[in-house]
Scaffold this motif. Structure first.
Motif, PDB file in Angstrom:
ATOM      1  N   TYR B 105       0.830  -1.209   0.000  1.00 46.28           N
ATOM      2  CA  TYR B 105       0.000   0.000   0.000  1.00 46.28           C
ATOM      3  C   TYR B 105       0.864   1.258   0.000  1.00 46.28           C
ATOM      4  CZ  TYR B 105      -2.864   3.630   2.219  1.00 46.28           C
ATOM      5  OH  TYR B 105      -3.475   4.781   2.549  1.00 46.28           O
ATOM      6  N   LYS B 108       2.626   1.725  -3.269  1.00 45.16           N
ATOM      7  CA  LYS B 108       1.712   2.254  -4.277  1.00 45.16           C
ATOM      8  C   LYS B 108       1.577   3.756  -4.155  1.00 45.16           C
ATOM      9  CE  LYS B 108      -2.094  -0.135  -3.851  1.00 45.16           C
ATOM     10  NZ  LYS B 108      -3.455  -0.622  -4.061  1.00 45.16           N
ATOM     11  N   LYS B 109       1.387   4.193  -2.925  1.00 42.93           N
ATOM     12  CA  LYS B 109       1.228   5.633  -2.686  1.00 42.93           C
ATOM     13  C   LYS B 109       2.454   6.399  -3.126  1.00 42.93           C
ATOM     14  CE  LYS B 109      -1.450   7.640   0.762  1.00 42.93           C
ATOM     15  NZ  LYS B 109      -1.654   8.027   2.143  1.00 42.93           N
ATOM     16  N   ASN B 110       3.590   5.823  -2.834  1.00 46.71           N
ATOM     17  CA  ASN B 110       4.841   6.474  -3.161  1.00 46.71           C
ATOM     18  C   ASN B 110       5.015   6.606  -4.661  1.00 46.71           C
ATOM     19  OD1 ASN B 110       7.010   7.761  -2.176  1.00 46.71           O
ATOM     20  ND2 ASN B 110       8.258   5.934  -1.875  1.00 46.71           N
ATOM     21  N   ARG B 112       2.683   6.489  -6.926  1.00 44.70           N
ATOM     22  CA  ARG B 112       1.644   7.290  -7.560  1.00 44.70           C
ATOM     23  C   ARG B 112       1.978   8.765  -7.532  1.00 44.70           C
ATOM     24  NH1 ARG B 112      -3.432   5.022  -5.479  1.00 44.70           N
ATOM     25  NH2 ARG B 112      -2.791   6.044  -3.577  1.00 44.70           N
ATOM     26  N   GLU B 116       3.711  12.064  -1.302  1.00 45.64           N
ATOM     27  CA  GLU B 116       2.357  12.019  -0.748  1.00 45.64           C
ATOM     28  C   GLU B 116       2.337  11.365   0.638  1.00 45.64           C
ATOM     29  OE1 GLU B 116      -0.605  10.963  -3.581  1.00 45.64           O
ATOM     30  OE2 GLU B 116      -1.844  10.082  -2.020  1.00 45.64           O
ATOM     31  N   LEU B 117       3.405  10.619   0.929  1.00 48.58           N
ATOM     32  CA  LEU B 117       3.454   9.955   2.229  1.00 48.58           C
ATOM     33  C   LEU B 117       3.732  10.979   3.312  1.00 48.58           C
ATOM     34  CD1 LEU B 117       5.621   6.813   1.467  1.00 48.58           C
ATOM     35  CD2 LEU B 117       3.163   6.941   1.664  1.00 48.58           C
ATOM     36  N   GLU B 121       4.078   7.791   7.981  1.00 52.60           N
ATOM     37  CA  GLU B 121       4.029   6.791   6.904  1.00 52.60           C
ATOM     38  C   GLU B 121       5.403   6.623   6.300  1.00 52.60           C
ATOM     39  OE1 GLU B 121       1.044   7.923   4.151  1.00 52.60           O
ATOM     40  OE2 GLU B 121      -0.553   6.930   5.261  1.00 52.60           O
ATOM     41  N   GLU B 162      -9.508   4.067  -3.554  1.00 50.14           N
ATOM     42  CA  GLU B 162      -8.386   4.641  -2.822  1.00 50.14           C
ATOM     43  C   GLU B 162      -8.818   5.090  -1.443  1.00 50.14           C
ATOM     44  OE1 GLU B 162      -6.093   6.279  -6.704  1.00 50.14           O
ATOM     45  OE2 GLU B 162      -6.748   7.745  -5.202  1.00 50.14           O
ATOM     46  N   GLN B 166      -7.435   3.649   2.059  1.00 48.99           N
ATOM     47  CA  GLN B 166      -6.789   4.559   2.983  1.00 48.99           C
ATOM     48  C   GLN B 166      -7.443   4.510   4.354  1.00 48.99           C
ATOM     49  OE1 GLN B 166      -7.399   8.771   2.398  1.00 48.99           O
ATOM     50  NE2 GLN B 166      -5.220   9.090   2.597  1.00 48.99           N
TER      51      GLN B 166
END
Lengths: 394, 442
Positions: B105, B108-110, B112, B116-117, B121, B162, B166
């Motif tokens: 997870y 993925k965020k990183n 994308r 954003e983290l 996180e 998403e 989250q």
């Protein structure tokens, strides 16, 4: 409505091991597949570096232990005595000794109640006696070894088991004829490589659970004397054990000199849970009546209550003025009171919920070695090194 | 909790939902905080404060998540939009939230959107990277694949997914130990001692059970309160504590074969199924009730299984065979209703009988009785009548002459009971006579 469109299969047969488990949806070579979490982990771990030595693993183990304590500490938000603040405080208890049995010529080491609530068996350095309580002693059996440290009554009330420094646990059938030599009918059931510290019948007369100074516990079949299951996991002498009063009746807890209290599954021999917060030998363990927790008494002068579901210690019963170790603990029927016998010749009665001491009982002239509440909760009996057994109702 | 959620989503009586605007895209099926509170008040006729309290719990456990400020897990009674979490992510499905998932997870965020983290996180991400380094390729690969698959979905759906994911991860921070085990299992086989140490740490609490702690701790208080009246040391016992007054009336009234039990004893049967089964009189009563319901074979089967489990090792094969003939064979006289899978497994196991071969079947029947027959028994006329007729013993008056000691009689030894049942029949009336002579009024 919440989205149902992308609901994945959450439970079912795994694609690789075909067992029914909760599933994870992952991608393998661009194809979506359903694996159970075990298979995912195994797959992800393929191709890892080998060559880890025992010392690195041990270091990791220590690391994990520390992390575990950290995690457990994080859950330390709710304390039992905080929740119990709303509960009524108990009034002062007046507990008087009603009856004293003086039949033993030596230190009383252990005792057990029969399920008929009025009989008990007690053992001492040489002799094992069984007594019906309204009348004094009924039977006495001389044991071949010097210290008889464990004794137990079978659920049917017809058979007694005991053992000690002879490394064995022997079973004696009880008969009516007072003159009959019970020692002749004895049957050796358990064999350990060190002294026997505690024994207990499981729900029937046919199986015996024992713990020993050789660090193991074992389950025996009485009829054949065969070993059914052994439990390894303590790194020092195991001093006491207690069976869980649960519906499935498959677990028991043991406490030992390695400061650990372990919960075992009788069927598989596995160690399910382990608790290591005491600072010294654990002398005695006893389940809370509901089976969700157990209490321990230890040489570090404290008694502690451990919750099995929360997997942590929830209460400590200690006072600065108590500096001697607790040798034996038992709960009252409702679980509100904890009776603990100490090496300073006293018995302290603790309020389990609030963590405070409710009463002290004096009356023994030497160490209290064993404290047991009767099965219907009407009284409790304490045995001591001053060669007597005291009965105390309220 | 889930019942509330399901009824909330009911199309007719449930919440009114409408499309909400979040930034630019429109999120379907969202509702405002105020609506939630109003609906709870209306449906359960409770006060506003209580509704807010319940609503807060729903959010904290992850069944509803806020859209605007996802990290602030509380219910605001205004126009803030909320959505229902898909059942896939409900805590009750017990989907193990492992480190691997969390790593995927975060990766993925990183990927994308860099940066954003947020703070913690990032920490978790780095820690995970160090810890499960060996599987990092797998993690990154999975993250990329999942992103690619999601690109093929519609934008609105993607945003919804998403959000759900989250919300789920905000509630569940995974335990950090599971993956350890497999590493060690694969690496050094010689380190058995250390391995068994580590195996213990598998059984740890995920942090999300923090809220359950409170419930567990409260259970002790509840148990003590429930049993307080039954504890002779705390409340005393009627007619009198035999140890104090030498009067064994209390034991006689509570013996196993008495015709009319005491009220406390009958009440105790309602505490749990185990209490009912542990008391021989209770078991007999239950059998009588089940015979009326034509499901007595369940209890008999359970008892037979107990005998196998606790009986002599040499007789196991014979006993199992008997159980099979009586309860499990097709067309047996007292056939028990077990689901086909357990039946298959049991029949397979019977070919090589051992002590625990009937465990699964026994467990099935036990829980069947517990969930079905037991509650109905407690509501039945049979139980209620017994409770009404049960004795409440009067306290025996203290004897006028305190120095007059009652005769102490030895109770019949259990060994005697098993050897000669007749003697038992004779012994009891004589004991009763002796007690009738003393001045006690019931």
């Amino acid at each position: 409505m919440c989205d149902q469109t992308f609901v994945a299969i959450t439970f079912g047969p795994c694609d690789s091991c075909s067992q029914n488990k909760p599933l994870m949806n992952i991608y393998l070579q661009n194809e979506p597949v359903n694996y159970c979490s075990l298979c995912v982990e195994l797959m992800a771990c393929q191709g890892l570096a080998k060559g880890e030595t025992v010392s690195t693993l041990r270091a990791e183990s220590e690391n994990l232990k520390a992390k575990l304590e950290e995690e457990r500490a994080k859950l330390h938000d709710v304390e039992l005595h905080q929740v119990a603040e709303k509960v009524e405080t108990l009034g002062q208890f007046v507990i008087k000794t009603r009856r004293t049995l003086k039949g033993h010529g030596n230190k009383v080491l252990c005792m057990d109640w029969c399920r008929d609530k009025r009989r008990m068996v007690s053992s001492s350095q040489v002799i094992m006696r069984s007594a019906a309580v309204c009348v004094l002693q009924e039977h006495a059996v001389t044991m071949p070894c010097t210290w008889v440290m464990a004794c137990a009554y079978a659920p049917s009330g017809c058979v007694i088991a005991c053992g000690g420094l002879d490394n064995k646990c022997s079973v004696y059938p009880l008969s009516l004829d007072k003159n009959e030599n019970l020692a002749a009918k004895k049957k050796s059931v358990a064999m350990h490589t060190n002294y026997l510290s505690a024994c207990s019948f499981t729900n029937s007369d046919m199986q015996l659970l024992t713990s020993s100074g050789d660090g193991t516990c074992a389950l025996w079949d009485v009829e054949s004397g065969q070993l059914l299951q052994s439990f390894h996991g303590h790194s020092a002498d195991v001093l006491s054990l207690d069976l869980a009063p649960s519906e499935t009746g498959n677990t028991f807890v043991s406490g030992g000199c390695d400061k650990k209290a372990n919960v075992w599954d009788m069927r598989s021999g596995q160690n399910i849970q382990s608790f290591e917060t005491h600072e010294s030998d654990i002398n005695s363990v006893k389940y809370y009546p509901s089976g969700d927790a157990f209490a321990t008494g230890s040489d570090d002068a404290t008694c502690r209550l451990y919750d099995l579901r929360a997997d942590r210690e929830v209460a400590i019963y200690s006072k600065e003025s108590i500096i001697f170790g607790a040798s034996s603990v038992d709960f009252s029927l409702s679980g509100r009171l904890l009776f603990a016998g100490y090496n300073d010749y006293n018995i302290n009665v603790w309020d389990v919920l609030k963590g405070t001491r409710v009463a002290i009982l004096f009356g023994h002239e030497n160490r209290v070695s064993t404290v047991r509440v009767s099965p219907d909760g009407t009284a409790f009996c304490s045995g001591s090194w001053d060669n007597t057994l005291d009965f105390n109702p309220v | 909790m889930e019942r509330v959620i399901v009824s909330m989503q009911d199309p007719d009586m449930g919440m009114k939902m409408r499309n909400q605007r979040l930034l630019i895209t429109v999120i379907p099926h969202a509702m405002t905080g105020r609506d939630i509170v109003d609906w709870l008040i209306q449906k359960y006729t409770i006060t506003e404060e209580e509704a807010l309290h319940i609503g807060n719990f729903l959010v904290k456990y992850g069944y509803i998540y806020p859209l605007k400020e996802p990290r602030n897990l509380c219910l605001k009674q205004d126009e803030t939009p909320y959505r229902f979490q898909t059942p896939y992510y409900w805590t009750s499905t017990r989907w193990p939230a492992s480190e691997l998932d969390y790593a995927i997870y975060l990766a993925k965020k990183n990927i994308r959107k860099q940066g954003e983290l947020i703070e913690y996180e990032k920490e978790c991400y780095n820690a995970l990277h160090k810890r499960i380094n060996h599987t990092w390729d797998f993690v990154v690969m999975q993250a990329r694949e999942q992103l690619r698959a999601s690109k093929q979905r519609r934008k609105a759906d993607r945003i919804v997914l998403e959000c759900q994911e989250q919300a789920y991860w905000l509630i569940n921070r995974p335990p950090v130990r599971q993956i350890r085990l497999y590493r060690l299992v694969q690496s050094d086989r010689r380190a058995t001692v250390v391995q068994s140490d580590v195996m213990l740490y598998m059984w740890c609490l995920p942090l999300k059970n923090k809220l359950c702690m409170f419930v567990w701790v409260c259970s002790f208080v509840k148990y003590c309160e429930q049993y307080q009246d039954h504890d002779p040391i705390m409340q005393g016992c009627l007619p009198s504590n035999p140890w104090i007054t030498d009067d064994i009336m209390y034991w006689n009234m509570n013996s196993e074969t008495v015709t009319m039990p005491t009220k406390l004893r009958v009440e105790r049967w309602s505490f749990s199924f185990m209490e009912l089964l542990n008391d021989p009189l209770g078991r007999k009563e239950l059998l009588t009730y089940l015979e009326k319901e034509f499901s007595a074979e369940n209890l008999c089967f359970w008892q037979a299984c107990e005998e196998v489990r606790h009986g002599e090792a040499s007789k196991i094969a014979a006993k199992v065979d008997e159980v099979y003939k009586q309860f499990l064979a097709p067309g047996a006289s007292r056939w028990v209703n077990i689901d086909s899978k357990t039946m298959e497994k049991t029949l397979e196991g019977i070919k090589h009988p051992h002590r625990f071969v009937l465990d699964d079947a026994q467990m099935h029947i036990y829980f069947l009785m517990k969930k079905d027959s037991y509650p109905r028994y407690l509501k039945s006329e049979l139980y209620k009548n017994l409770l009404a007729k049960a004795i409440v013993p009067q306290e025996t008056k203290k004897s006028v002459f305190p120095f007059m000691r009652r005769q102490r009689h030895s109770s019949p030894s259990p060994a005697l009971v098993t050897q000669t049942a007749e003697d038992n029949g004779k012994a009891k009336p004589s004991a009763a006579k002796a007690n009738a002579g003393t001045a006690s009024q019931i």
